[in-house]
Design a protein around this motif. Structure first.
Motif, mmCIF file in Angstrom:
data_model
loop_
_atom_site.group_PDB
_atom_site.id
_atom_site.type_symbol
_atom_site.label_atom_id
_atom_site.label_comp_id
_atom_site.label_asym_id
_atom_site.label_seq_id
_atom_site.Cartn_x
_atom_site.Cartn_y
_atom_site.Cartn_z
ATOM 1 N N ALA A 246 0.814 -1.217 0.000
ATOM 2 C CA ALA A 246 0.000 0.000 0.000
ATOM 3 C C ALA A 246 0.846 1.265 0.000
ATOM 4 O O ALA A 246 0.473 2.272 -0.608
ATOM 5 N N GLU A 247 1.997 1.199 0.672
ATOM 6 C CA GLU A 247 2.861 2.389 0.718
ATOM 7 C C GLU A 247 3.346 2.785 -0.674
ATOM 8 O O GLU A 247 3.520 3.970 -0.977
ATOM 9 N N HIS A 248 3.570 1.794 -1.541
ATOM 10 C CA HIS A 248 3.977 2.105 -2.908
ATOM 11 C C HIS A 248 2.806 2.654 -3.726
ATOM 12 O O HIS A 248 2.996 3.532 -4.575
ATOM 13 N N LEU A 249 1.602 2.155 -3.465
ATOM 14 C CA LEU A 249 0.432 2.691 -4.152
ATOM 15 C C LEU A 249 0.214 4.155 -3.765
ATOM 16 O O LEU A 249 -0.142 4.980 -4.609
ATOM 17 N N ILE A 250 0.426 4.460 -2.505
ATOM 18 C CA ILE A 250 0.312 5.852 -2.045
ATOM 19 C C ILE A 250 1.369 6.711 -2.735
ATOM 20 O O ILE A 250 1.100 7.839 -3.159
ATOM 21 N N SER A 251 2.577 6.177 -2.868
ATOM 22 C CA SER A 251 3.640 6.909 -3.557
ATOM 23 C C SER A 251 3.271 7.182 -5.014
ATOM 24 O O SER A 251 3.495 8.287 -5.528
ATOM 25 N N HIS A 252 2.703 6.172 -5.689
ATOM 26 C CA HIS A 252 2.271 6.372 -7.083
ATOM 27 C C HIS A 252 1.200 7.459 -7.166
ATOM 28 O O HIS A 252 1.189 8.263 -8.111
ATOM 29 N N ARG A 316 -5.385 3.176 -4.285
ATOM 30 C CA ARG A 316 -5.659 1.765 -4.578
ATOM 31 C C ARG A 316 -5.929 1.511 -6.055
ATOM 32 O O ARG A 316 -5.950 0.373 -6.502
ATOM 33 N N THR A 317 -6.163 2.580 -6.825
ATOM 34 C CA THR A 317 -6.436 2.417 -8.260
ATOM 35 C C THR A 317 -5.169 2.523 -9.110
ATOM 36 O O THR A 317 -5.230 2.353 -10.324
ATOM 37 N N THR A 318 -4.028 2.806 -8.484
ATOM 38 C CA THR A 318 -2.810 3.062 -9.256
ATOM 39 C C THR A 318 -2.148 1.796 -9.784
ATOM 40 O O THR A 318 -1.301 1.869 -10.663
ATOM 41 N N ARG A 319 -2.522 0.659 -9.241
ATOM 42 C CA ARG A 319 -1.974 -0.594 -9.741
ATOM 43 C C ARG A 319 -3.049 -1.670 -9.715
ATOM 44 O O ARG A 319 -3.576 -1.994 -8.649
ATOM 45 N N ARG A 322 -3.424 -5.344 -7.278
ATOM 46 C CA ARG A 322 -2.518 -5.319 -6.124
ATOM 47 C C ARG A 322 -3.369 -5.116 -4.870
ATOM 48 O O ARG A 322 -3.691 -3.992 -4.499
ATOM 49 N N TYR A 323 -3.757 -6.213 -4.232
ATOM 50 C CA TYR A 323 -4.636 -6.158 -3.066
ATOM 51 C C TYR A 323 -3.827 -5.768 -1.837
ATOM 52 O O TYR A 323 -2.806 -6.387 -1.509
#
Length: 351
Positions: A246-252, A316-319, A322-323
């Motif tokens: 999730a931390e990477h999704l937030i970064s994206h 959560r929509t950036t990838r 990826r759950y």
């Protein structure tokens, strides 16, 4: 019984003053090689490396990376195959290394990776992040480097923020592993115990340094070893699960605002929030990041509360597929404010 097989680099060398001795070891006098750099690295180190290679091997072709694009990687791979080069050497940061990694993978040539900084854990990963049309960015599968040379005398000269970004990217493994477990329990991913152990070991080795000094040789050596291990964990699974949650999704999502900073800085900051969502010891992560000077709030990296709310709703929509824990929380105003107040102490940067 299914046995998982995976590739590892033929050699990983980490130390001070090792660049030229290791190049002499890895490159034969009969080899024809392509050296890939950017303009900045060329001025700092590339010209000397080029001169060394000219005197050591049969032929050397120097190529430059400008955008870090898929097109650049394609063109270089075409040249490598067309001219029948024996090996590819890339020296620089993530953009240069990813172009070299993908070009060598497409041309099926050995790849020698020479990082000039430790800004992320892609040093030994099977992933190349390249720009495509319409300013889109894609993470593409490729082979891991054949050889990795990490000369700490060079890495020490990199800007501090690049080393901190590498440390931050590694720290975010803590929450990435939590999300991996959650996805497995939800039937959305498969677990690889060996990769899980390697990724966890990589970050725990760094956390043993309670007073980290990014210029200390022993600490830098461990950081270099840990980012290599983190990359290998991704190679074992064939995906980024061991180090991306999730931390990477937030970064994206932060990148999508147009206000982003270094990837590793963003993932580290976001890991504090994700650890809070898990009910874990988010204060430990925050205090550790503060101790080395990594930003720990959205405000510190130049984002407002409104930016934060937008990032949380879009992350959560950036990838696709990826759950993470972001799939299990509400996104109403009250809950987002509750998270913000809890993690950032009620600091309101809307003024």
């Amino acid at each position: 019984m299914t046995i998982n097989t995976f590739a590892v680099p033929e050699s990983v060398k980490i130390g001070c003053g090792i660049l030229y001795p290791r190049l002499r070891e890895f490159i034969r006098p009969t080899d024809r090689v392509m050296l890939i750099v950017d303009k900045i690295v060329d001025e700092l180190y590339g010209r000397n490396v080029y001169t060394f290679l000219e005197g050591h091997c049969r032929e050397v072709k120097r190529e430059f990376v400008h955008a870090g694009s898929l097109r650049e990687a394609f063109l270089k791979s075409y040249y490598i195959v067309n001219r029948d080069f024996d090996a590819v050497i890339a020296m620089g940061g993530g953009k240069v290394l990813d172009v070299g990694k993908y070009a060598s993978s497409m041309s099926k040539r050995p790849f020698i990776s020479i990082p000039t900084s430790i800004s992320h854990d892609g040093v030994a990963s099977p992933i190349a992040v390249l720009k495509c049309d319409h300013n889109s960015v894609r993470s593409l599968d490729c082979k891991i480097p054949s050889y990795i040379i990490m000369d700490l005398d060079i890495i020490k000269t990199a800007p501090d923020r690049l080393i901190l970004a590498g440390l931050g990217d590694l720290i975010s493994n803590i929450t990435a592993l939590r999300d991996w477990e959650k996805a497995v329990h939800a039937g959305k991913a498969k677990m690889d115990d060996f990769a899980y152990i390697i990724s966890g070991t990589a970050v725990r080795a760094i956390l043993q340094y309670t007073k980290p000094d990014i210029k200390n040789t022993a600490f830098l050596t461990q950081l270099a070893e840990s980012v290599v291990l983190s990359g290998l964990a991704m190679n074992i699974t064939g995906n980024t699960r061991p180090s991306s949650g999730a931390e990477h999704l937030i970064s994206h999502a932060i990148d999508a605002t147009g206000k982003g900073t270094l990837h590793g800085i963003q993932t580290a900051m976001a890991s504090i929030l994700v650890e809070y969502l898990y009910g874990g010891n988010y204060c430990f992560i925050r205090n550790y990041l503060k101790s080395v000077g990594i930003p720990t709030t959205f405000a510190e990296i130049g984002l407002t509360y409104e930016d934060y709310a937008q990032v949380m709703r879009t992350a959560r929509t950036t990838r696709k597929n990826r759950y993470t824990i972001l799939d299990e929380i509400p996104y109403d105003d009250a809950y987002l404010k509750k998270i913000y107040d809890a993690v950032y102490g009620g600091i309101d940067d809307r003024q």
